[in-house]
Design a protein around this motif. Structure first.
Motif, short mmCIF file in Angstrom:
data_model
loop_
_atom_site.label_atom_id
_atom_site.label_comp_id
_atom_site.label_asym_id
_atom_site.label_seq_id
_atom_site.Cartn_x
_atom_site.Cartn_y
_atom_site.Cartn_z
N THR A 49 47.83 35.56 71.13
CA THR A 49 46.52 34.89 71.13
C THR A 49 46.68 33.39 70.92
OG1 THR A 49 44.36 34.78 70.04
CG2 THR A 49 46.23 35.35 68.66
N ASP A 50 45.66 32.67 71.37
CA ASP A 50 45.57 31.23 71.09
C ASP A 50 44.61 31.03 69.91
OD1 ASP A 50 43.30 32.14 72.55
OD2 ASP A 50 42.78 30.08 73.06
N SER A 51 44.32 32.10 69.20
CA SER A 51 43.28 32.05 68.17
C SER A 51 43.87 31.89 66.77
CB SER A 51 42.46 33.34 68.23
OG SER A 51 41.43 33.30 67.28
N GLN A 98 34.77 33.35 60.73
CA GLN A 98 35.30 33.22 62.09
C GLN A 98 34.22 33.59 63.08
OE1 GLN A 98 38.75 36.10 61.31
NE2 GLN A 98 38.29 36.54 63.45
N GLY A 99 34.56 33.56 64.37
CA GLY A 99 33.54 33.73 65.40
C GLY A 99 32.78 35.04 65.31
N ARG A 100 33.51 36.12 65.06
CA ARG A 100 32.85 37.44 65.08
C ARG A 100 31.86 37.62 63.95
NH1 ARG A 100 38.39 40.50 65.11
NH2 ARG A 100 38.82 38.56 66.20
N GLU A 103 28.78 36.31 65.42
CA GLU A 103 28.28 37.29 66.40
C GLU A 103 27.59 38.45 65.70
OE1 GLU A 103 31.86 38.57 68.27
OE2 GLU A 103 32.20 36.65 69.27
N PHE A 123 33.34 38.94 75.39
CA PHE A 123 34.63 39.17 74.74
C PHE A 123 34.53 40.47 73.95
CE2 PHE A 123 37.71 38.57 71.26
CZ PHE A 123 38.85 38.57 72.05
N THR A 181 29.82 32.72 78.08
CA THR A 181 31.10 32.52 77.40
C THR A 181 31.89 31.43 78.12
OG1 THR A 181 31.04 34.85 76.80
CG2 THR A 181 33.14 33.72 76.55
N ASN A 185 36.92 34.01 78.70
CA ASN A 185 38.20 34.56 78.26
C ASN A 185 38.54 35.86 78.99
OD1 ASN A 185 40.43 35.29 76.79
ND2 ASN A 185 39.38 35.58 74.86
N ASP A 214 28.64 31.18 73.86
CA ASP A 214 29.84 31.54 73.10
C ASP A 214 30.83 30.41 73.37
OD1 ASP A 214 32.36 32.42 72.36
OD2 ASP A 214 32.01 34.50 72.95
N CYS A 216 33.71 29.19 72.02
CA CYS A 216 35.10 29.14 71.50
C CYS A 216 35.96 28.08 72.17
CB CYS A 216 35.79 30.48 71.72
SG CYS A 216 35.01 31.81 70.85
N ARG A 217 35.88 28.00 73.50
CA ARG A 217 36.76 27.07 74.23
C ARG A 217 35.91 26.03 74.96
NH1 ARG A 217 38.59 32.25 74.27
NH2 ARG A 217 40.55 32.59 73.18
N SER A 254 34.11 30.21 67.51
CA SER A 254 35.31 30.50 66.74
C SER A 254 36.12 29.21 66.69
CB SER A 254 36.12 31.60 67.42
OG SER A 254 37.40 31.67 66.82
N LYS A 256 38.87 28.82 65.54
CA LYS A 256 40.28 29.14 65.66
C LYS A 256 40.81 28.79 67.06
CE LYS A 256 41.45 33.02 63.61
NZ LYS A 256 41.49 34.44 63.18
N LYS A 257 39.90 28.45 67.96
CA LYS A 257 40.33 28.01 69.29
C LYS A 257 40.15 26.50 69.35
CE LYS A 257 39.38 32.53 69.94
NZ LYS A 257 38.83 33.38 68.88
N1 F0G Z 1 34.39 34.94 71.77
C1 F0G Z 1 35.47 34.72 72.54
C2 F0G Z 1 35.31 34.27 73.95
C3 F0G Z 1 36.74 34.89 71.99
O1 F0G Z 1 37.81 34.66 72.75
C4 F0G Z 1 36.87 35.30 70.63
C5 F0G Z 1 38.17 35.51 70.03
C6 F0G Z 1 35.71 35.51 69.88
C7 F0G Z 1 34.48 35.31 70.49
C8 F0G Z 1 35.76 35.93 68.43
O2 F0G Z 1 36.23 34.92 67.61
O3 F0G Z 1 38.37 35.80 66.65
O4 F0G Z 1 37.11 33.96 65.53
O5 F0G Z 1 36.24 36.24 65.49
N2 F0G Z 1 39.19 35.62 70.72
C9 F0G Z 1 40.55 35.77 70.25
C10 F0G Z 1 41.45 35.98 71.42
C11 F0G Z 1 40.74 36.77 69.16
O6 F0G Z 1 42.61 36.35 71.22
O7 F0G Z 1 41.02 35.73 72.55
P1 F0G Z 1 37.03 35.25 66.23
#
Ligand code: F0G
Length: 456
Positions: A49-51, A98-100, A103, A123, A181, A185, A214, A216-217, A254, A256-257
Protein backbone atom coordinates in the motif's frame (compact mmCIF):
# COMPACT_ATOMS: atom_id res chain seq x y z
CA UNK A 1 15.71 15.79 -21.18
CA UNK A 2 17.80 15.10 -18.07
CA UNK A 3 16.94 12.36 -15.58
CA UNK A 4 14.23 13.46 -13.19
CA UNK A 5 15.81 13.09 -9.76
CA UNK A 6 14.28 12.49 -6.34
CA UNK A 7 13.77 16.08 -5.09
CA UNK A 8 15.22 15.20 -1.67
CA UNK A 9 18.30 13.74 0.01
CA UNK A 10 18.11 10.81 2.40
CA UNK A 11 18.96 11.69 5.99
CA UNK A 12 17.87 8.56 7.79
CA UNK A 13 17.96 4.95 6.60
CA UNK A 14 16.03 1.83 7.41
CA UNK A 15 17.63 -1.54 6.59
CA UNK A 16 15.99 -3.95 4.16
CA UNK A 17 16.38 -7.69 4.76
CA UNK A 18 16.55 -10.16 1.88
CA UNK A 19 15.40 -13.66 2.75
CA UNK A 20 16.40 -16.76 0.81
CA UNK A 21 13.88 -18.36 -1.50
CA UNK A 22 13.22 -21.22 0.94
CA UNK A 23 12.73 -18.78 3.84
CA UNK A 24 10.20 -16.90 1.74
CA UNK A 25 8.41 -20.15 0.93
CA UNK A 26 8.17 -20.95 4.64
CA UNK A 27 7.05 -17.44 5.52
CA UNK A 28 4.27 -17.50 2.91
CA UNK A 29 3.07 -20.93 4.00
CA UNK A 30 3.00 -19.77 7.62
CA UNK A 31 0.94 -16.74 6.47
CA UNK A 32 -1.63 -19.12 4.89
CA UNK A 33 -0.61 -17.77 1.47
CA UNK A 34 -2.15 -14.38 2.33
CA UNK A 35 0.51 -11.64 2.10
CA UNK A 36 -1.47 -9.48 4.56
CA UNK A 37 -0.46 -12.06 7.19
CA UNK A 38 3.29 -11.87 6.45
CA UNK A 39 5.72 -10.11 8.78
CA UNK A 40 6.70 -6.81 7.13
CA UNK A 41 10.37 -7.49 7.86
CA UNK A 42 10.13 -10.55 5.62
CA UNK A 43 9.25 -8.31 2.65
CA UNK A 44 12.13 -6.84 0.69
CA UNK A 45 10.17 -4.28 -1.34
CA UNK A 46 6.80 -3.61 0.28
CA UNK A 47 4.26 -2.36 -2.25
CA UNK A 48 1.23 -3.55 -0.33
CA UNK A 49 0.00 0.00 0.00
CA UNK A 50 0.88 3.66 -0.38
CA UNK A 51 -1.14 4.29 2.77
CA UNK A 52 0.70 5.51 5.85
CA UNK A 53 3.96 4.19 4.42
CA UNK A 54 5.49 7.45 3.17
CA UNK A 55 8.65 9.13 4.45
CA UNK A 56 8.18 12.42 6.27
CA UNK A 57 10.16 15.56 5.50
CA UNK A 58 12.52 17.37 7.86
CA UNK A 59 9.81 20.03 8.24
CA UNK A 60 7.33 17.41 9.37
CA UNK A 61 9.69 15.79 11.87
CA UNK A 62 10.58 19.21 13.25
CA UNK A 63 6.91 20.13 13.61
CA UNK A 64 6.32 17.08 15.79
CA UNK A 65 8.60 18.57 18.41
CA UNK A 66 6.59 21.77 18.73
CA UNK A 67 3.22 20.04 18.84
CA UNK A 68 0.65 20.96 21.45
CA UNK A 69 -0.90 17.89 23.05
CA UNK A 70 -3.71 19.71 24.86
CA UNK A 71 -7.00 17.85 24.90
CA UNK A 72 -9.08 20.76 23.64
CA UNK A 73 -8.32 23.71 21.33
CA UNK A 74 -4.61 23.01 20.91
CA UNK A 75 -2.30 25.11 18.73
CA UNK A 76 -1.72 22.03 16.58
CA UNK A 77 -5.47 21.74 15.96
CA UNK A 78 -5.57 25.36 14.84
CA UNK A 79 -2.78 24.72 12.32
CA UNK A 80 -4.54 21.57 11.11
CA UNK A 81 -7.86 23.30 10.70
CA UNK A 82 -6.33 26.27 8.88
CA UNK A 83 -4.46 23.98 6.45
CA UNK A 84 -7.52 21.84 5.71
CA UNK A 85 -9.68 24.92 5.23
CA UNK A 86 -7.15 26.61 2.96
CA UNK A 87 -7.31 23.62 0.63
CA UNK A 88 -10.97 22.54 0.91
CA UNK A 89 -12.61 25.84 1.86
CA UNK A 90 -15.21 23.90 3.91
CA UNK A 91 -16.83 25.36 7.00
CA UNK A 92 -16.64 22.35 9.33
CA UNK A 93 -13.45 20.33 9.86
CA UNK A 94 -13.23 17.12 11.90
CA UNK A 95 -10.03 15.13 12.38
CA UNK A 96 -10.39 11.34 12.47
CA UNK A 97 -7.80 8.66 13.13
CA UNK A 98 -7.94 7.60 9.47
CA UNK A 99 -10.12 7.72 6.38
CA UNK A 100 -12.42 4.84 7.23
CA UNK A 101 -13.39 6.44 10.53
CA UNK A 102 -14.70 9.43 8.59
CA UNK A 103 -16.51 7.05 6.21
CA UNK A 104 -18.05 5.07 9.02
CA UNK A 105 -19.40 8.11 10.88
CA UNK A 106 -20.67 9.61 7.62
CA UNK A 107 -22.45 6.36 6.75
CA UNK A 108 -23.94 5.96 10.19
CA UNK A 109 -25.19 9.54 10.43
CA UNK A 110 -26.56 9.95 6.88
CA UNK A 111 -27.59 6.51 5.59
CA UNK A 112 -30.31 4.05 6.43
CA UNK A 113 -31.34 0.62 5.20
CA UNK A 114 -32.36 0.64 1.53
CA UNK A 115 -30.48 3.83 0.64
CA UNK A 116 -28.18 3.96 -2.37
CA UNK A 117 -24.73 5.56 -2.66
CA UNK A 118 -23.31 6.04 -6.17
CA UNK A 119 -19.55 6.45 -6.64
CA UNK A 120 -17.20 6.16 -9.62
CA UNK A 121 -15.75 3.14 -7.76
CA UNK A 122 -16.02 2.57 -4.04
CA UNK A 123 -12.85 1.67 -2.21
CA UNK A 124 -13.29 -1.51 -0.16
CA UNK A 125 -13.65 0.22 3.24
CA UNK A 126 -16.06 2.77 1.78
CA UNK A 127 -18.21 0.02 0.31
CA UNK A 128 -18.09 -1.95 3.56
CA UNK A 129 -19.15 1.08 5.62
CA UNK A 130 -22.07 1.81 3.27
CA UNK A 131 -23.18 -1.83 3.29
CA UNK A 132 -22.73 -2.18 7.04
CA UNK A 133 -25.63 0.24 7.64
CA UNK A 134 -27.81 -1.59 5.10
CA UNK A 135 -27.34 0.78 2.15
CA UNK A 136 -26.26 -0.21 -1.35
CA UNK A 137 -22.92 0.94 -2.81
CA UNK A 138 -23.22 1.37 -6.58
CA UNK A 139 -20.22 1.85 -8.89
CA UNK A 140 -20.85 4.02 -11.96
CA UNK A 141 -17.45 4.01 -13.65
CA UNK A 142 -17.34 5.20 -17.26
CA UNK A 143 -16.82 2.63 -20.04
CA UNK A 144 -13.17 3.69 -20.54
CA UNK A 145 -12.42 2.54 -17.02
CA UNK A 146 -13.20 -1.09 -17.91
CA UNK A 147 -10.95 -1.11 -20.97
CA UNK A 148 -7.59 -1.84 -19.39
CA UNK A 149 -5.50 -1.08 -22.47
CA UNK A 150 -7.22 2.12 -23.58
CA UNK A 151 -4.98 5.17 -23.15
CA UNK A 152 -7.46 7.89 -22.27
CA UNK A 153 -6.57 10.68 -19.84
CA UNK A 154 -9.37 10.41 -17.26
CA UNK A 155 -10.33 6.79 -16.84
CA UNK A 156 -11.57 7.42 -13.31
CA UNK A 157 -14.52 9.49 -14.55
CA UNK A 158 -18.06 8.67 -13.54
CA UNK A 159 -20.50 7.79 -16.32
CA UNK A 160 -23.03 10.64 -16.32
CA UNK A 161 -25.72 8.60 -18.09
CA UNK A 162 -25.39 5.82 -15.52
CA UNK A 163 -25.71 8.42 -12.77
CA UNK A 164 -28.89 9.83 -14.29
CA UNK A 165 -30.30 6.33 -14.67
CA UNK A 166 -29.37 5.47 -11.08
CA UNK A 167 -31.24 8.54 -9.81
CA UNK A 168 -34.26 7.84 -12.05
CA UNK A 169 -34.44 4.19 -10.95
CA UNK A 170 -33.97 4.71 -7.22
CA UNK A 171 -35.39 8.20 -6.70
CA UNK A 172 -33.36 11.07 -5.30
CA UNK A 173 -34.88 10.54 -1.84
CA UNK A 174 -33.09 7.16 -1.65
CA UNK A 175 -29.72 8.78 -2.38
CA UNK A 176 -28.59 10.80 0.66
CA UNK A 177 -25.30 11.58 -1.09
CA UNK A 178 -23.14 10.61 -4.05
CA UNK A 179 -19.37 10.08 -3.83
CA UNK A 180 -16.47 10.65 -6.22
CA UNK A 181 -13.15 8.95 -5.48
CA UNK A 182 -10.12 10.96 -6.64
CA UNK A 183 -8.01 9.38 -7.92
CA UNK A 184 -10.03 6.23 -8.48
CA UNK A 185 -7.99 3.69 -6.54
CA UNK A 186 -10.11 0.62 -7.25
CA UNK A 187 -10.26 1.39 -10.97
CA UNK A 188 -6.49 1.50 -11.42
CA UNK A 189 -5.51 4.73 -9.66
CA UNK A 190 -6.98 6.67 -12.57
CA UNK A 191 -7.80 10.37 -12.33
CA UNK A 192 -11.12 12.17 -12.56
CA UNK A 193 -11.31 15.31 -14.71
CA UNK A 194 -12.53 18.65 -13.42
CA UNK A 195 -15.15 18.64 -16.19
CA UNK A 196 -16.50 15.31 -14.89
CA UNK A 197 -16.61 16.53 -11.28
CA UNK A 198 -18.51 19.60 -12.49
CA UNK A 199 -20.94 17.54 -14.58
CA UNK A 200 -21.63 15.14 -11.73
CA UNK A 201 -22.25 18.09 -9.44
CA UNK A 202 -24.69 19.60 -11.98
CA UNK A 203 -26.72 16.42 -12.26
CA UNK A 204 -26.80 16.02 -8.48
CA UNK A 205 -27.79 19.65 -7.90
CA UNK A 206 -30.85 19.19 -10.10
CA UNK A 207 -32.01 16.52 -7.67
CA UNK A 208 -30.81 18.10 -4.44
CA UNK A 209 -28.26 15.32 -3.81
CA UNK A 210 -25.02 16.36 -2.06
CA UNK A 211 -21.60 15.39 -3.45
CA UNK A 212 -18.98 13.91 -1.12
CA UNK A 213 -15.43 13.66 -2.46
CA UNK A 214 -13.26 10.76 -1.27
CA UNK A 215 -10.16 12.91 -1.35
CA UNK A 216 -7.35 10.48 -0.36
CA UNK A 217 -5.26 11.26 -3.44
CA UNK A 218 -6.54 14.74 -4.17
CA UNK A 219 -3.07 16.16 -4.91
CA UNK A 220 -2.24 13.43 -7.42
CA UNK A 221 -5.59 14.05 -9.08
CA UNK A 222 -4.84 17.79 -9.20
CA UNK A 223 -1.50 16.99 -10.85
CA UNK A 224 -3.23 14.90 -13.55
CA UNK A 225 -5.70 17.72 -14.21
CA UNK A 226 -2.76 20.10 -14.50
CA UNK A 227 -1.01 17.83 -17.02
CA UNK A 228 -3.95 16.50 -19.00
CA UNK A 229 -6.94 18.85 -18.94
CA UNK A 230 -7.17 21.94 -21.12
CA UNK A 231 -7.09 25.21 -19.21
CA UNK A 232 -5.07 24.06 -16.18
CA UNK A 233 -1.45 24.18 -17.37
CA UNK A 234 -0.80 27.57 -15.77
CA UNK A 235 -2.60 26.94 -12.49
CA UNK A 236 -0.82 25.92 -9.28
CA UNK A 237 -1.92 22.55 -7.89
CA UNK A 238 -3.38 24.26 -4.82
CA UNK A 239 -5.72 26.27 -6.99
CA UNK A 240 -6.79 23.15 -8.89
CA UNK A 241 -7.41 21.28 -5.63
CA UNK A 242 -9.53 24.15 -4.35
CA UNK A 243 -11.58 24.11 -7.51
CA UNK A 244 -12.15 20.37 -7.11
CA UNK A 245 -13.42 20.85 -3.56
CA UNK A 246 -15.55 23.84 -4.56
CA UNK A 247 -17.85 21.39 -6.36
CA UNK A 248 -18.34 19.24 -3.26
CA UNK A 249 -20.59 19.54 -0.23
CA UNK A 250 -18.34 17.39 1.93
CA UNK A 251 -15.22 15.22 1.76
CA UNK A 252 -13.69 12.26 3.51
CA UNK A 253 -9.91 12.06 3.60
CA UNK A 254 -7.21 9.58 4.52
CA UNK A 255 -4.15 11.67 5.34
CA UNK A 256 -2.10 8.47 5.07
CA UNK A 257 -1.97 9.14 1.33
CA UNK A 258 -1.75 12.74 0.15
CA UNK A 259 -1.47 14.02 3.71
CA UNK A 260 2.05 12.52 3.63
CA UNK A 261 1.48 11.29 7.17
CA UNK A 262 1.69 7.85 8.73
CA UNK A 263 -1.75 8.13 10.28
CA UNK A 264 -4.75 10.45 10.18
CA UNK A 265 -7.83 11.49 8.30
CA UNK A 266 -10.60 14.04 8.31
CA UNK A 267 -14.16 14.83 7.37
CA UNK A 268 -15.17 18.27 6.10
CA UNK A 269 -18.59 19.62 5.20
CA UNK A 270 -20.55 22.83 4.81
CA UNK A 271 -23.93 21.77 6.15
CA UNK A 272 -24.54 22.57 9.84
CA UNK A 273 -26.84 19.62 10.44
CA UNK A 274 -24.38 17.18 8.89
CA UNK A 275 -21.65 18.69 11.06
CA UNK A 276 -23.71 18.47 14.20
CA UNK A 277 -24.60 14.82 13.65
CA UNK A 278 -21.04 13.96 12.69
CA UNK A 279 -19.61 15.67 15.77
CA UNK A 280 -21.89 13.77 18.16
CA UNK A 281 -20.69 10.42 16.93
CA UNK A 282 -17.10 11.62 16.56
CA UNK A 283 -16.90 12.37 20.29
CA UNK A 284 -18.27 8.92 21.06
CA UNK A 285 -15.94 7.05 18.72
CA UNK A 286 -12.81 9.07 18.02
CA UNK A 287 -12.36 11.84 20.54
CA UNK A 288 -12.98 15.49 21.24
CA UNK A 289 -13.55 17.39 17.95
CA UNK A 290 -10.24 19.27 18.11
CA UNK A 291 -8.16 16.09 17.99
CA UNK A 292 -10.54 13.37 16.72
CA UNK A 293 -8.39 10.35 17.51
CA UNK A 294 -5.05 11.96 16.63
CA UNK A 295 -2.13 13.21 18.69
CA UNK A 296 -1.19 16.87 18.37
CA UNK A 297 1.98 15.80 16.57
CA UNK A 298 -0.11 13.99 13.93
CA UNK A 299 -2.14 17.16 13.36
CA UNK A 300 1.12 19.12 12.88
CA UNK A 301 2.51 16.61 10.41
CA UNK A 302 -0.68 16.59 8.34
CA UNK A 303 -0.92 20.39 8.28
CA UNK A 304 2.45 20.39 6.50
CA UNK A 305 2.04 17.19 4.45
CA UNK A 306 -1.17 18.35 2.77
CA UNK A 307 0.81 21.19 1.17
CA UNK A 308 3.98 19.20 0.43
CA UNK A 309 1.79 16.86 -1.63
CA UNK A 310 0.76 19.86 -3.73
CA UNK A 311 4.39 20.70 -4.54
CA UNK A 312 4.73 20.46 -8.30
CA UNK A 313 8.32 19.12 -8.36
CA UNK A 314 7.36 16.39 -5.92
CA UNK A 315 4.49 15.29 -8.15
CA UNK A 316 6.69 15.39 -11.27
CA UNK A 317 9.20 13.07 -9.58
CA UNK A 318 6.51 10.74 -8.22
CA UNK A 319 4.86 10.31 -11.59
CA UNK A 320 8.22 9.87 -13.29
CA UNK A 321 8.93 6.81 -11.12
CA UNK A 322 5.54 5.25 -11.83
CA UNK A 323 5.91 5.92 -15.57
CA UNK A 324 9.45 4.51 -15.54
CA UNK A 325 8.06 1.18 -14.39
CA UNK A 326 5.19 1.40 -16.88
CA UNK A 327 7.54 1.96 -19.83
CA UNK A 328 9.70 -1.04 -18.90
CA UNK A 329 6.67 -3.31 -18.49
CA UNK A 330 5.36 -2.20 -21.85
CA UNK A 331 8.67 -3.03 -23.50
CA UNK A 332 8.54 -6.52 -21.96
CA UNK A 333 4.95 -7.04 -23.16
CA UNK A 334 3.63 -7.51 -19.62
CA UNK A 335 -0.10 -6.72 -19.32
CA UNK A 336 -0.99 -3.80 -17.04
CA UNK A 337 -3.59 -1.05 -16.80
CA UNK A 338 -2.82 1.88 -19.09
CA UNK A 339 -2.05 4.59 -18.58
CA UNK A 340 -0.26 3.97 -15.25
CA UNK A 341 -2.10 5.24 -12.18
CA UNK A 342 -1.10 8.02 -9.85
CA UNK A 343 0.08 5.95 -6.91
CA UNK A 344 0.44 2.53 -8.39
CA UNK A 345 0.84 0.23 -11.35
CA UNK A 346 -1.89 -2.36 -11.71
CA UNK A 347 -0.94 -5.63 -13.37
CA UNK A 348 -3.72 -7.39 -15.28
CA UNK A 349 -3.65 -10.85 -13.74
CA UNK A 350 -6.38 -12.21 -16.02
CA UNK A 351 -4.12 -11.57 -19.02
CA UNK A 352 -0.97 -12.48 -17.06
CA UNK A 353 -2.37 -15.89 -16.01
CA UNK A 354 -5.10 -16.79 -18.53
CA UNK A 355 -4.87 -20.45 -17.46
CA UNK A 356 -6.05 -19.67 -13.90
CA UNK A 357 -9.89 -19.40 -13.69
CA UNK A 358 -11.31 -16.35 -11.81
CA UNK A 359 -12.48 -18.39 -8.83
CA UNK A 360 -9.00 -19.82 -8.44
CA UNK A 361 -7.97 -16.20 -7.92
CA UNK A 362 -5.31 -15.39 -10.53
CA UNK A 363 -4.53 -12.20 -8.59
CA UNK A 364 -3.49 -14.21 -5.54
CA UNK A 365 -1.45 -16.49 -7.80
CA UNK A 366 0.46 -13.47 -9.14
CA UNK A 367 0.83 -11.71 -5.76
CA UNK A 368 2.29 -14.87 -4.23
CA UNK A 369 4.59 -15.49 -7.20
CA UNK A 370 6.04 -11.96 -6.87
CA UNK A 371 6.71 -12.58 -3.20
CA UNK A 372 8.32 -15.96 -3.77
CA UNK A 373 10.47 -14.66 -6.61
CA UNK A 374 11.84 -11.52 -4.98
CA UNK A 375 10.21 -10.73 -1.64
CA UNK A 376 8.00 -8.12 -3.33
CA UNK A 377 4.70 -7.61 -1.53
CA UNK A 378 1.75 -6.46 -3.65
CA UNK A 379 -2.01 -6.73 -3.27
CA UNK A 380 -4.86 -8.37 -5.16
CA UNK A 381 -7.74 -6.19 -6.32
CA UNK A 382 -9.93 -8.82 -7.85
CA UNK A 383 -12.34 -11.56 -6.91
CA UNK A 384 -11.01 -11.99 -3.38
CA UNK A 385 -11.37 -8.29 -2.56
CA UNK A 386 -14.48 -7.54 -4.65
CA UNK A 387 -16.16 -10.89 -5.36
CA UNK A 388 -19.88 -11.02 -4.52
CA UNK A 389 -22.40 -13.74 -3.76
CA UNK A 390 -25.66 -14.30 -5.70
CA UNK A 391 -29.01 -15.24 -4.05
CA UNK A 392 -27.91 -18.86 -3.76
CA UNK A 393 -24.66 -17.84 -2.02
CA UNK A 394 -22.75 -18.74 -5.18
CA UNK A 395 -19.62 -16.65 -5.63
CA UNK A 396 -19.61 -14.20 -8.57
CA UNK A 397 -16.14 -13.14 -9.73
CA UNK A 398 -15.20 -9.45 -9.90
CA UNK A 399 -15.19 -7.80 -13.35
CA UNK A 400 -11.45 -7.05 -13.13
CA UNK A 401 -8.60 -9.15 -11.76
CA UNK A 402 -5.81 -6.71 -10.92
CA UNK A 403 -2.65 -6.81 -8.82
CA UNK A 404 -1.62 -3.46 -7.41
CA UNK A 405 1.95 -2.40 -6.91
CA UNK A 406 1.41 0.70 -4.76
CA UNK A 407 4.30 3.06 -4.18
CA UNK A 408 5.00 4.50 -0.76
CA UNK A 409 5.77 8.21 -1.04
CA UNK A 410 9.44 9.29 -1.01
CA UNK A 411 10.62 5.81 0.08
CA UNK A 412 12.08 3.76 -2.78
CA UNK A 413 14.78 4.86 -5.26
CA UNK A 414 15.40 3.99 -8.88
CA UNK A 415 17.49 0.89 -8.06
CA UNK A 416 14.59 -0.49 -6.06
CA UNK A 417 12.44 -0.01 -9.13
CA UNK A 418 15.04 -1.75 -11.33
CA UNK A 419 15.07 -4.70 -8.92
CA UNK A 420 11.27 -4.79 -9.00
CA UNK A 421 11.28 -4.90 -12.80
CA UNK A 422 13.74 -7.83 -12.75
CA UNK A 423 11.47 -9.73 -10.36
CA UNK A 424 8.34 -9.11 -12.45
CA UNK A 425 10.20 -10.14 -15.60
CA UNK A 426 11.26 -13.45 -14.03
CA UNK A 427 7.71 -14.17 -12.87
CA UNK A 428 6.43 -13.34 -16.37
CA UNK A 429 8.91 -15.76 -17.90
CA UNK A 430 7.73 -18.58 -15.61
CA UNK A 431 4.03 -17.66 -15.64
CA UNK A 432 2.86 -21.02 -17.03
CA UNK A 433 3.92 -22.73 -13.78
CA UNK A 434 1.84 -20.42 -11.53
CA UNK A 435 -1.24 -22.04 -10.03
CA UNK A 436 -4.40 -20.66 -8.46
CA UNK A 437 -5.59 -20.81 -4.86
CA UNK A 438 -8.70 -21.74 -2.96
CA UNK A 439 -9.98 -20.14 0.25
CA UNK A 440 -9.92 -22.32 3.36
CA UNK A 441 -11.14 -19.68 5.85
CA UNK A 442 -12.90 -16.33 5.45
CA UNK A 443 -14.56 -13.76 7.72
CA UNK A 444 -17.87 -12.02 6.92
CA UNK A 445 -16.52 -8.58 5.96
CA UNK A 446 -13.35 -7.45 4.14
CA UNK A 447 -12.24 -11.03 3.76
CA UNK A 448 -9.05 -10.27 1.83
CA UNK A 449 -7.30 -9.00 4.96
CA UNK A 450 -7.48 -12.19 6.98
CA UNK A 451 -8.67 -15.10 4.86
CA UNK A 452 -6.54 -18.21 4.42
CA UNK A 453 -5.64 -19.87 1.12
CA UNK A 454 -4.16 -23.11 -0.10
CA UNK A 455 -2.70 -23.79 -3.52
CA UNK A 456 -5.05 -25.55 -5.94
N1 F0G B 1 -10.72 5.72 0.18
C1 F0G B 1 -9.76 5.33 -0.68
C2 F0G B 1 -9.86 5.69 -2.12
C3 F0G B 1 -8.66 4.62 -0.19
O1 F0G B 1 -7.71 4.25 -1.05
C4 F0G B 1 -8.57 4.32 1.19
C5 F0G B 1 -7.46 3.56 1.72
C6 F0G B 1 -9.60 4.76 2.05
C7 F0G B 1 -10.65 5.46 1.49
C8 F0G B 1 -9.58 4.48 3.53
O2 F0G B 1 -8.59 5.21 4.18
O3 F0G B 1 -7.01 3.49 5.10
O4 F0G B 1 -7.11 5.80 6.05
O5 F0G B 1 -8.94 4.23 6.44
N2 F0G B 1 -6.71 2.92 0.99
C9 F0G B 1 -5.53 2.17 1.38
C10 F0G B 1 -4.99 1.46 0.19
C11 F0G B 1 -5.70 1.31 2.58
O6 F0G B 1 -4.12 0.59 0.37
O7 F0G B 1 -5.38 1.79 -0.92
P1 F0G B 1 -7.88 4.65 5.53
Amino acid sequence: MRTIIEPFRIKMTEPIRQLSRSDRENALKKAHYNVFLLDAEDCCIDLLTDSGTGAMSTEQWAAMMVSDESYAGSKSWKKFKAAVQEITNMRHVFPTHQGRAAESILAETRLKKGDVVPNNSHFDTTRANVEYVGARAVDLLGEDGFDLARETPFKGNMDIEKLERCIAENGAEKIPFCMMTVTNNTGGGQPVSMANIREVKNVLSNHGIPLVIDACRYAENAYFIHEREAGYKEKPLLEIAREMFSNADAATMSCKKDGLANIGGFFVCNDDQWANDFQNLLILREGFPTYGGLAGRDLEVIAIGLFEALDYDYQVYRHATVEYLGRKLQRLGIPFVRPVGGHAVFLDSKAFLPHVPPLHYPGIGLVNALYLEGGVRSVELGSVMFGRKDQDEKEIPAPLELVRLAFPRRVYTQSHFDYLIEVIEEVWRNRKDIRGYRITYQPQFLRHFTCHFEPV
